[in-house]
Motif scaffolding. Sequence first.
Motif, short mmCIF file in Angstrom:
data_model
loop_
_atom_site.label_atom_id
_atom_site.label_comp_id
_atom_site.label_asym_id
_atom_site.label_seq_id
_atom_site.Cartn_x
_atom_site.Cartn_y
_atom_site.Cartn_z
N THR A 286 0.84 -1.19 0.00
CA THR A 286 0.00 0.00 0.00
C THR A 286 0.87 1.24 0.00
O THR A 286 1.96 1.24 0.55
CB THR A 286 -0.94 0.04 1.22
N ASP B 117 -0.52 3.93 1.25
CA ASP B 117 -1.17 4.68 2.33
C ASP B 117 -0.51 4.29 3.65
O ASP B 117 -0.88 3.30 4.27
CB ASP B 117 -2.66 4.37 2.36
N GLY C 201 -2.90 3.98 6.84
CA GLY C 201 -4.02 3.05 6.85
C GLY C 201 -4.08 2.21 8.12
O GLY C 201 -3.13 2.17 8.91
N TYR C 202 -5.20 1.53 8.30
CA TYR C 202 -5.44 0.74 9.51
C TYR C 202 -4.34 -0.29 9.75
O TYR C 202 -3.78 -0.38 10.85
CB TYR C 202 -6.80 0.06 9.46
N SER D 249 -1.30 -0.46 8.53
CA SER D 249 -0.02 0.21 8.79
C SER D 249 0.06 0.71 10.22
O SER D 249 1.08 0.54 10.90
CB SER D 249 0.18 1.39 7.84
#
Length: 98
Positions: A24, A26, A29-30, A32
């Motif tokens: 990802t 991002d 993100g959740y 991560s």
Amino acid sequence: MTTEDELRLLPWVGPDGKPCYLSTGDQGGYVSRLADHIEAYQLGMASQLLEHARQILDDETEDLEELHLLAAQLTTALRDVLRVATSRVRRPVTPGRP
């Protein structure tokens, strides 16, 4: 250093014992964030375990069972810390992130 579109080594393994990766761009993100929290926990536990090991070794204990348990715990902590280090070497540095 890696680019944002490369895989991040996560601080856990899959059911078959193989490494897990996150693909990802991002970083917030959740998964991560969850990985960041688990890494921080693992590093904290390793630090506490190291202090405990120093105390046991300073006492010059001859309790082989206690030393065996300590060696097992240190092995697990070292594995976790090496995984965190490997993951962080592969990730780009983001200001404000551990």
